[in-house]
Motif scaffolding. Structure first.
Motif, PDB file in Angstrom:
ATOM      1  N   ALA A 111       0.847  -1.194   0.000  1.00 57.78           N
ATOM      2  CA  ALA A 111       0.000   0.000   0.000  1.00 57.78           C
ATOM      3  C   ALA A 111       0.882   1.243   0.000  1.00 57.78           C
ATOM      4  N   LEU A 112       0.683   2.104  -0.990  1.00 59.46           N
ATOM      5  CA  LEU A 112       1.530   3.290  -1.168  1.00 59.46           C
ATOM      6  C   LEU A 112       0.667   4.534  -1.195  1.00 59.46           C
ATOM      7  N   LEU A 113       1.096   5.564  -0.454  1.00 56.26           N
ATOM      8  CA  LEU A 113       0.453   6.866  -0.607  1.00 56.26           C
ATOM      9  C   LEU A 113       1.507   7.924  -0.905  1.00 56.26           C
ATOM     10  N   PRO A 114       1.289   8.746  -1.925  1.00 55.65           N
ATOM     11  CA  PRO A 114       2.187   9.866  -2.199  1.00 55.65           C
ATOM     12  C   PRO A 114       2.118  10.853  -1.038  1.00 55.65           C
ATOM     13  N   ILE A 115       3.280  11.381  -0.655  1.00 55.51           N
ATOM     14  CA  ILE A 115       3.346  12.235   0.528  1.00 55.51           C
ATOM     15  C   ILE A 115       4.435  13.284   0.328  1.00 55.51           C
ATOM     16  N   SER A 116       4.466  14.290   1.174  1.00 56.56           N
ATOM     17  CA  SER A 116       5.431  15.382   1.019  1.00 56.56           C
ATOM     18  C   SER A 116       6.868  14.898   1.216  1.00 56.56           C
ATOM     19  N   GLU A 117       7.778  15.460   0.426  1.00 55.38           N
ATOM     20  CA  GLU A 117       9.204  15.166   0.659  1.00 55.38           C
ATOM     21  C   GLU A 117       9.664  15.910   1.913  1.00 55.38           C
ATOM     22  N   LEU A 118      10.809  15.507   2.433  1.00 56.26           N
ATOM     23  CA  LEU A 118      11.244  15.951   3.761  1.00 56.26           C
ATOM     24  C   LEU A 118      11.478  17.457   3.844  1.00 56.26           C
ATOM     25  N   GLY A 119      11.883  18.086   2.757  1.00 59.58           N
ATOM     26  CA  GLY A 119      12.132  19.523   2.788  1.00 59.58           C
ATOM     27  C   GLY A 119      10.866  20.348   2.786  1.00 59.58           C
ATOM     28  N   THR A 120       9.744  19.730   2.433  1.00 58.26           N
ATOM     29  CA  THR A 120       8.470  20.427   2.345  1.00 58.26           C
ATOM     30  C   THR A 120       7.564  20.121   3.538  1.00 58.26           C
ATOM     31  N   ALA A 121       7.630  18.891   4.036  1.00 55.81           N
ATOM     32  CA  ALA A 121       6.717  18.444   5.095  1.00 55.81           C
ATOM     33  C   ALA A 121       6.783  19.364   6.313  1.00 55.81           C
ATOM     34  N   GLN A 122       5.616  19.735   6.811  1.00 53.97           N
ATOM     35  CA  GLN A 122       5.522  20.601   7.985  1.00 53.97           C
ATOM     36  C   GLN A 122       5.387  19.785   9.271  1.00 53.97           C
ATOM     37  N   TYR A 123       5.718  18.533   9.204  1.00 51.67           N
ATOM     38  CA  TYR A 123       5.628  17.649  10.363  1.00 51.67           C
ATOM     39  C   TYR A 123       6.867  16.748  10.388  1.00 51.67           C
ATOM     40  N   GLU A 124       7.175  16.199  11.554  1.00 52.20           N
ATOM     41  CA  GLU A 124       8.296  15.294  11.698  1.00 52.20           C
ATOM     42  C   GLU A 124       7.842  13.864  11.428  1.00 52.20           C
ATOM     43  N   TRP A 125       8.800  13.055  10.968  1.00 56.44           N
ATOM     44  CA  TRP A 125       8.487  11.643  10.788  1.00 56.44           C
ATOM     45  C   TRP A 125       8.809  10.910  12.081  1.00 56.44           C
ATOM     46  N   ASN A 126       7.763  10.618  12.837  1.00 58.51           N
ATOM     47  CA  ASN A 126       7.898   9.910  14.101  1.00 58.51           C
ATOM     48  C   ASN A 126       6.752   8.905  14.202  1.00 58.51           C
ATOM     49  N   GLU A 127       6.663   8.212  15.321  1.00 60.82           N
ATOM     50  CA  GLU A 127       5.631   7.190  15.483  1.00 60.82           C
ATOM     51  C   GLU A 127       4.229   7.770  15.345  1.00 60.82           C
ATOM     52  N   GLN A 128       4.052   8.985  15.826  1.00 55.16           N
ATOM     53  CA  GLN A 128       2.732   9.622  15.755  1.00 55.16           C
ATOM     54  C   GLN A 128       2.326   9.878  14.302  1.00 55.16           C
ATOM     55  N   THR A 129       3.281  10.371  13.491  1.00 59.78           N
ATOM     56  CA  THR A 129       2.988  10.635  12.082  1.00 59.78           C
ATOM     57  C   THR A 129       2.689   9.344  11.335  1.00 59.78           C
ATOM     58  N   VAL A 130       3.507   8.313  11.573  1.00 56.34           N
ATOM     59  CA  VAL A 130       3.278   7.030  10.909  1.00 56.34           C
ATOM     60  C   VAL A 130       1.906   6.471  11.282  1.00 56.34           C
ATOM     61  N   LYS A 131       1.555   6.548  12.572  1.00 60.18           N
ATOM     62  CA  LYS A 131       0.248   6.037  13.006  1.00 60.18           C
ATOM     63  C   LYS A 131      -0.890   6.823  12.358  1.00 60.18           C
ATOM     64  N   LEU A 132      -0.730   8.136  12.267  1.00 55.06           N
ATOM     65  CA  LEU A 132      -1.757   8.969  11.652  1.00 55.06           C
ATOM     66  C   LEU A 132      -2.057   8.507  10.235  1.00 55.06           C
ATOM     67  N   TYR A 133      -0.988   8.341   9.433  1.00 53.03           N
ATOM     68  CA  TYR A 133      -1.205   7.973   8.037  1.00 53.03           C
ATOM     69  C   TYR A 133      -1.549   6.496   7.884  1.00 53.03           C
ATOM     70  N   ARG A 134      -1.037   5.660   8.753  1.00 49.72           N
ATOM     71  CA  ARG A 134      -1.423   4.236   8.718  1.00 49.72           C
ATOM     72  C   ARG A 134      -2.921   4.102   8.936  1.00 49.72           C
ATOM     73  N   ASP A 135      -3.454   4.840   9.907  1.00 51.65           N
ATOM     74  CA  ASP A 135      -4.891   4.785  10.173  1.00 51.65           C
ATOM     75  C   ASP A 135      -5.696   5.292   8.984  1.00 51.65           C
ATOM     76  N   LYS A 136      -5.206   6.353   8.336  1.00 53.93           N
ATOM     77  CA  LYS A 136      -5.916   6.874   7.165  1.00 53.93           C
ATOM     78  C   LYS A 136      -5.944   5.837   6.040  1.00 53.93           C
ATOM     79  N   VAL A 137      -4.817   5.159   5.835  1.00 51.16           N
ATOM     80  CA  VAL A 137      -4.753   4.129   4.791  1.00 51.16           C
ATOM     81  C   VAL A 137      -5.701   2.982   5.114  1.00 51.16           C
ATOM     82  N   LEU A 138      -5.658   2.519   6.347  1.00 49.97           N
ATOM     83  CA  LEU A 138      -6.512   1.395   6.727  1.00 49.97           C
ATOM     84  C   LEU A 138      -7.992   1.768   6.666  1.00 49.97           C
ATOM     85  N   ASP A 139      -8.321   2.990   7.067  1.00 46.56           N
ATOM     86  CA  ASP A 139      -9.715   3.437   6.971  1.00 46.56           C
ATOM     87  C   ASP A 139     -10.194   3.402   5.522  1.00 46.56           C
ATOM     88  N   ALA A 140      -9.363   3.883   4.608  1.00 46.34           N
ATOM     89  CA  ALA A 140      -9.753   3.928   3.195  1.00 46.34           C
ATOM     90  C   ALA A 140      -9.852   2.526   2.597  1.00 46.34           C
TER      91      ALA A 140
END
Length: 236
Positions: A111-140
């Motif tokens: 399962a792949l979702l296009p997402i912001s590259e690191l220089g653009t993203a306004q958020y850090e890549w941490n467990e909270q971010t991964v969980k946020l997007y994992r939940d969105k993917v699973l919901d969809a």
């Protein structure tokens, strides 16, 4: 630590990374100074989940697309770095056509979702971010036929974040597809196969001419090889 001397060098590392980290002389970099590299426009990155899933799913295809109902907002978020409210998702199930990709009675999901590259993203890549997007993917995905119990059926998981693309492949800023194909970053404005300020140095890959995507990158390799052979013939 080994030094290997060669008349010609083909660099297939991501061009922006190569210019910042592998080429040390300013005269060889030419116009591609560290400041210019930082100011260039980059493609999106990707967040990828690899799942081993209990069950087989006859109603699903090998390639499945879940497109955001607000696609314009989806694209804006990818390129302005804000949180993606409703991502678009590509679901690949290779075991649908190649059963050996998973044990009997199970399936392999990508399962792949296009997402912001690191220089653009306004958020850090941490467990909270991964969980946020994992939940969105699973919901969809759970809204697709037969996948309402997808969460419970996942028995193995591996993920690949933009930070992994940067670390594992030296994709600059985790931009999975290299430089954006904007007008001023295409054709003769895009980094070319032959270094202008260093004899015997050649480049290939998604950030060089003609661009990203497997067939097009293969063309970049062909162009690179042709440039090298043309120069070699000129020295005979």
């Amino acid at each position: 630590g080994e030094l290997i001397e060669a008349d010609d060098v083909v660099c297939n590392a991501d061009f922006p990374y190569a210019m910042k980290e592998l080429v040390n002389e300013a005269k060889v970099r030419g116009r591609y100074t560290p400041e210019r590299i930082d100011s260039m426009k980059y493609s999106c990155s990707c967040l990828v989940f690899y799942w081993g899933v209990t069950g087989t799913y006859e109603s699903l295809s090998t390639h499945n697309f879940v497109i955001s109902s607000d696609y314009d907002a989806n694209l804006r978020s990818i390129f302005d770095g804000s949180e993606i409210r409703q991502p678009s998702i590509y679901l690949h199930i290779p075991s649908q056509t190649e059963p050996d990709m998973a044990p009997a009675g199970q399936s392999a999901f990508y399962a792949l979702l296009p997402i912001s590259e690191l220089g653009t993203a306004q958020y850090e890549w941490n467990e909270q971010t991964v969980k946020l997007y994992r939940d969105k993917v699973l919901d969809a995905l759970s809204a697709l036929p037969e996948l309402e119990h997808l969460r419970e059926n996942i028995v193995m998981e591996r993920m690949f974040t933009p930070e992994d693309f940067e670390r594992e492949f030296h994709a600059y800023r985790g931009a999975t597809f290299g430089l954006q194909p904007t007008l001023r970053q295409s054709n003769h404005w895009r980094p070319q196969a032959k270094a202008k300020h260093c004899e015997g140095l050649y480049f290939t890959g998604s950030s060089t001419h003609p661009g990203a995507g497997v067939p097009i990158v293969m063309q970049s390799g062909k162009i690179c090889a042709e440039e090298l052979m043309r120069d070699e013939e000129g020295t005979l």
